[in-house]
Design an enzyme around this catalytic site. Structure first.
Site, PDB file in Angstrom:
ATOM      1  N   ALA A 182       0.812  -0.963  -0.099  1.00  0.00           N
ATOM      2  CA  ALA A 182      -0.105   0.017   0.165  1.00  0.00           C
ATOM      3  C   ALA A 182       0.883   1.131   0.104  1.00  0.00           C
ATOM      4  O   ALA A 182       2.223   1.133   0.303  1.00  0.00           O
ATOM      5  CB  ALA A 182      -0.773  -0.058   1.243  1.00  0.00           C
TER       6      ALA A 182
ATOM      7  N   GLY B  52       0.677  -4.914   0.896  1.00  0.00           N
ATOM      8  CA  GLY B  52      -0.594  -4.834   0.187  1.00  0.00           C
ATOM      9  C   GLY B  52      -0.573  -5.472  -1.270  1.00  0.00           C
ATOM     10  O   GLY B  52      -1.216  -6.213  -1.794  1.00  0.00           O
TER      11      GLY B  52
ATOM     12  N   GLU C 176      -0.722  -9.237  -0.636  1.00  0.00           N
ATOM     13  CA  GLU C 176      -2.270  -9.412  -0.183  1.00  0.00           C
ATOM     14  C   GLU C 176      -3.210  -9.208  -1.499  1.00  0.00           C
ATOM     15  O   GLU C 176      -4.104 -10.176  -1.561  1.00  0.00           O
ATOM     16  CB  GLU C 176      -2.611  -8.253   0.719  1.00  0.00           C
ATOM     17  CG  GLU C 176      -1.902  -8.499   2.181  1.00  0.00           C
ATOM     18  CD  GLU C 176      -2.263  -7.333   3.094  1.00  0.00           C
ATOM     19  OE1 GLU C 176      -1.852  -6.074   2.914  1.00  0.00           O
ATOM     20  OE2 GLU C 176      -3.029  -7.527   4.155  1.00  0.00           O
TER      21      GLU C 176
ATOM     22  N   GLU D 113       4.662  -5.383   7.232  1.00  0.00           N
ATOM     23  CA  GLU D 113       3.951  -4.003   7.843  1.00  0.00           C
ATOM     24  C   GLU D 113       4.332  -3.713   9.120  1.00  0.00           C
ATOM     25  O   GLU D 113       4.393  -2.473   9.729  1.00  0.00           O
ATOM     26  CB  GLU D 113       2.304  -4.072   7.753  1.00  0.00           C
ATOM     27  CG  GLU D 113       2.032  -4.059   6.385  1.00  0.00           C
ATOM     28  CD  GLU D 113       1.758  -5.265   5.822  1.00  0.00           C
ATOM     29  OE1 GLU D 113       2.397  -6.398   5.992  1.00  0.00           O
ATOM     30  OE2 GLU D 113       0.975  -5.423   4.814  1.00  0.00           O
TER      31      GLU D 113
HETATM   32  N1  CAA Z   1       4.485   3.361  -0.514  1.00  0.00           N
HETATM   33  C1  CAA Z   1       5.162   4.493  -1.245  1.00  0.00           C
HETATM   34  N2  CAA Z   1       6.292   4.605  -2.025  1.00  0.00           N
HETATM   35  C2  CAA Z   1       6.801   3.330  -2.180  1.00  0.00           C
HETATM   36  C3  CAA Z   1       6.547   1.843  -1.645  1.00  0.00           C
HETATM   37  C4  CAA Z   1       5.451   2.010  -0.795  1.00  0.00           C
HETATM   38  N3  CAA Z   1       5.014   0.860  -0.115  1.00  0.00           N
HETATM   39  N4  CAA Z   1       7.501   1.140  -1.666  1.00  0.00           N
HETATM   40  C5  CAA Z   1       8.618   1.846  -2.365  1.00  0.00           C
HETATM   41  N5  CAA Z   1       8.276   3.122  -2.724  1.00  0.00           N
HETATM   42  C6  CAA Z   1       8.871   4.084  -3.343  1.00  0.00           C
HETATM   43  C7  CAA Z   1      10.118   4.536  -2.739  1.00  0.00           C
HETATM   44  O1  CAA Z   1       9.648   5.476  -1.533  1.00  0.00           O
HETATM   45  C8  CAA Z   1      10.924   5.236  -3.709  1.00  0.00           C
HETATM   46  O2  CAA Z   1      10.399   6.333  -4.079  1.00  0.00           O
HETATM   47  P1  CAA Z   1      11.441   7.648  -4.189  1.00  0.00           P
HETATM   48  O3  CAA Z   1      12.438   7.316  -5.445  1.00  0.00           O
HETATM   49  O4  CAA Z   1      10.537   8.672  -4.345  1.00  0.00           O
HETATM   50  O5  CAA Z   1      12.504   7.942  -3.024  1.00  0.00           O
HETATM   51  C9  CAA Z   1      10.716   4.266  -4.892  1.00  0.00           C
HETATM   52  O6  CAA Z   1       9.217   3.714  -4.744  1.00  0.00           O
HETATM   53  C10 CAA Z   1      11.614   3.244  -5.205  1.00  0.00           C
HETATM   54  O7  CAA Z   1      11.754   2.235  -3.784  1.00  0.00           O
HETATM   55  P2  CAA Z   1      13.370   2.224  -3.257  1.00  0.00           P
HETATM   56  O8  CAA Z   1      14.252   3.482  -3.411  1.00  0.00           O
HETATM   57  O9  CAA Z   1      13.022   2.043  -1.926  1.00  0.00           O
HETATM   58  O10 CAA Z   1      13.632   1.024  -4.061  1.00  0.00           O
HETATM   59  P3  CAA Z   1      14.537  -0.130  -3.528  1.00  0.00           P
HETATM   60  O11 CAA Z   1      14.903  -1.086  -4.608  1.00  0.00           O
HETATM   61  O12 CAA Z   1      15.943   0.230  -2.738  1.00  0.00           O
HETATM   62  O13 CAA Z   1      13.770  -1.196  -2.457  1.00  0.00           O
HETATM   63  C11 CAA Z   1      11.922  -2.227  -1.706  1.00  0.00           C
HETATM   64  C12 CAA Z   1      12.579  -1.719  -2.871  1.00  0.00           C
HETATM   65  C13 CAA Z   1      13.005  -3.161  -0.740  1.00  0.00           C
HETATM   66  C14 CAA Z   1      10.624  -2.847  -2.064  1.00  0.00           C
HETATM   67  C15 CAA Z   1      11.547  -0.744  -0.678  1.00  0.00           C
HETATM   68  O14 CAA Z   1      10.983   0.061  -1.542  1.00  0.00           O
HETATM   69  C16 CAA Z   1      10.590  -1.089   0.267  1.00  0.00           C
HETATM   70  O15 CAA Z   1      10.760  -1.644   1.579  1.00  0.00           O
HETATM   71  N6  CAA Z   1       9.408  -0.591   0.179  1.00  0.00           N
HETATM   72  C17 CAA Z   1       8.349  -0.550   1.146  1.00  0.00           C
HETATM   73  C18 CAA Z   1       7.773  -2.028   1.269  1.00  0.00           C
HETATM   74  C19 CAA Z   1       6.802  -2.027   2.477  1.00  0.00           C
HETATM   75  O16 CAA Z   1       6.872  -1.799   3.490  1.00  0.00           O
HETATM   76  N7  CAA Z   1       5.350  -2.357   2.039  1.00  0.00           N
HETATM   77  C20 CAA Z   1       4.382  -2.488   2.870  1.00  0.00           C
HETATM   78  C21 CAA Z   1       3.621  -1.296   2.902  1.00  0.00           C
HETATM   79  S1  CAA Z   1       2.229  -0.959   4.224  1.00  0.00           S
HETATM   80  C22 CAA Z   1       1.026  -2.045   3.631  1.00  0.00           C
HETATM   81  O17 CAA Z   1       1.141  -2.487   2.658  1.00  0.00           O
HETATM   82  C23 CAA Z   1      -0.134  -2.105   4.548  1.00  0.00           C
HETATM   83  C24 CAA Z   1      -1.216  -3.090   4.196  1.00  0.00           C
HETATM   84  O18 CAA Z   1      -1.409  -3.959   4.853  1.00  0.00           O
HETATM   85  C25 CAA Z   1      -1.955  -3.148   2.839  1.00  0.00           C
END
Ligand code: CAA
Length: 258
Positions: free
Chosen positions: A66, A109, A112, A132
């Site tokens: 998400a 998400g 999910e 999360e």
């Molecule tokens: N939401 C918003 N933006 C996101 C995102 C997310 N879930 N995941 C990645 N992005 C964005 C980053 O902020 C980044 O944007 P900027 O270039 O503007 O900084 C861009 O996408 C590229 O991401 P990274 O630079 O982080 O890429 P990476 O290759 O270094 O890492 C990754 C990849 C390991 C997937 C890392 O992006 C990450 O950990 N993302 C978040 C994963 C996460 O925590 N997901 C759960 C979200 S909460 C949820 O889903 C709640 C639910 O129950 C539904």
């Protein structure tokens, strides 16, 4: 075909291909993605020419979760009053079959949504996770329930408590995904499988979905009764007459969906 900002939709004969398309955010699922997916899935369900759907992302990310930036400033009252994420129930209400084709990250998400599909085909580079907890929250789009039912309590608990990622091979062993294919062939393989399903009698396909999904909701005895009733019901269709006649006459069936 409708124009969307965050997804691409195309039709390949009887198969609809939906591609998540927010590459700058690794396909993070914001409210716009959700409303566009609801529109695309509803259009698919309503279009009698379409008989299976494939949802995919990019090679690097199916979806990284998400949209954290959209949720960051929200408080309890905002989330509760808008019933945040409840819209995903409109996606899971899709009656016709759909497949998630997962390459790269399917996190939070993203994992999910993949689990909302009827089944998952994974590229060999896929990574699944429910991270999360690292954000101070939990799965919120059904992940704790669907993961537990897909891979069992112990493994689901470990995934959700540690936030670790599971690779494609482990996901296949655990029963999370139906099949792993080389990442470079993922979409073509998923489309091929979708075409196979699209060639089946459509009412029987809907009935299969209903009964397999019921396995998670009803006790065994009621589930078996429900299956039997749906099975009986298919004897009121043209496709049952056609399917059985085609078998006896040693020819392919010609389905009307009636
Ligand atoms: N939401 C918003 N933006 C996101 C995102 C997310 N879930 N995941 C990645 N992005 C964005 C980053 O902020 C980044 O944007 P900027 O270039 O503007 O900084 C861009 O996408 C590229 O991401 P990274 O630079 O982080 O890429 P990476 O290759 O270094 O890492 C990754 C990849 C390991 C997937 C890392 O992006 C990450 O950990 N993302 C978040 C994963 C996460 O925590 N997901 C759960 C979200 S909460 C949820 O889903 C709640 C639910 O129950 C539904």
């Amino acid at each position: 075909m409708a124009d969307y900002n965050t997804i691409l939709v195309e039709q390949r004969d009887a198969v609809t291909l939906v591609t998540l398309n927010r590459p700058h955010a690794l396909n993070a699922l914001n409210s716009e993605v959700l409303s566009e997916l609801i529109a695309a899935f509803t259009a698919y369900d309503d279009d009698p020419s379409q008989r299976c759907l494939v949802l995919t992302g990019s090679e690097k990310a199916f979806a990284a979760g998400a949209d954290i930036k959209e949720m960051q400033a929200q408080g309890f009252a905002d989330m509760y009053s808008s019933n945040f994420f409840a819209g995903w129930e409109q996606v899971t209400a899709t009656r016709k079959p759909w497949i998630a084709a997962v390459s790269g990250y399917a996190l939070g998400g993203g994992c999910e949504v993949a689990m909302m599909a009827d089944f998952i085909i994974a590229g060999d580079n896929a990574k699944f996770g429910q991270p999360e907890i690292k954000l101070g929250v939990t799965p919120g789009m059904g992940g704790s329930q669907r993961l537990a039912s897909a891979i069992g309590k112990s493994k689901a608990m470990e995934m959700c408590l540690t936030g670790r990622m599971m690779d494609a091979a482990e996901a296949e062993r655990a029963g999370l995904v139906a099949r792993v294919v080389p990442a470079s062939d993922l979409v073509e393989e998923a489309l091929k499988t979708a075409a196979q399903i699209a060639a089946m009698p459509p009412l029987a396909a809907i009935a299969v979905k209903e009964m397999v999904n019921t396995a998670e909701e009803l006790p065994l005895e009621q589930g078996i009764r429900f299956e039997r009733r749906l099975f009986h019901g298919l004897f009121g269709t043209e496709d049952q007459k056609e399917g059985m006649a085609a078998f006896v006459e040693k020819r392919p069936g010609n389905w009307t969906g009636r």
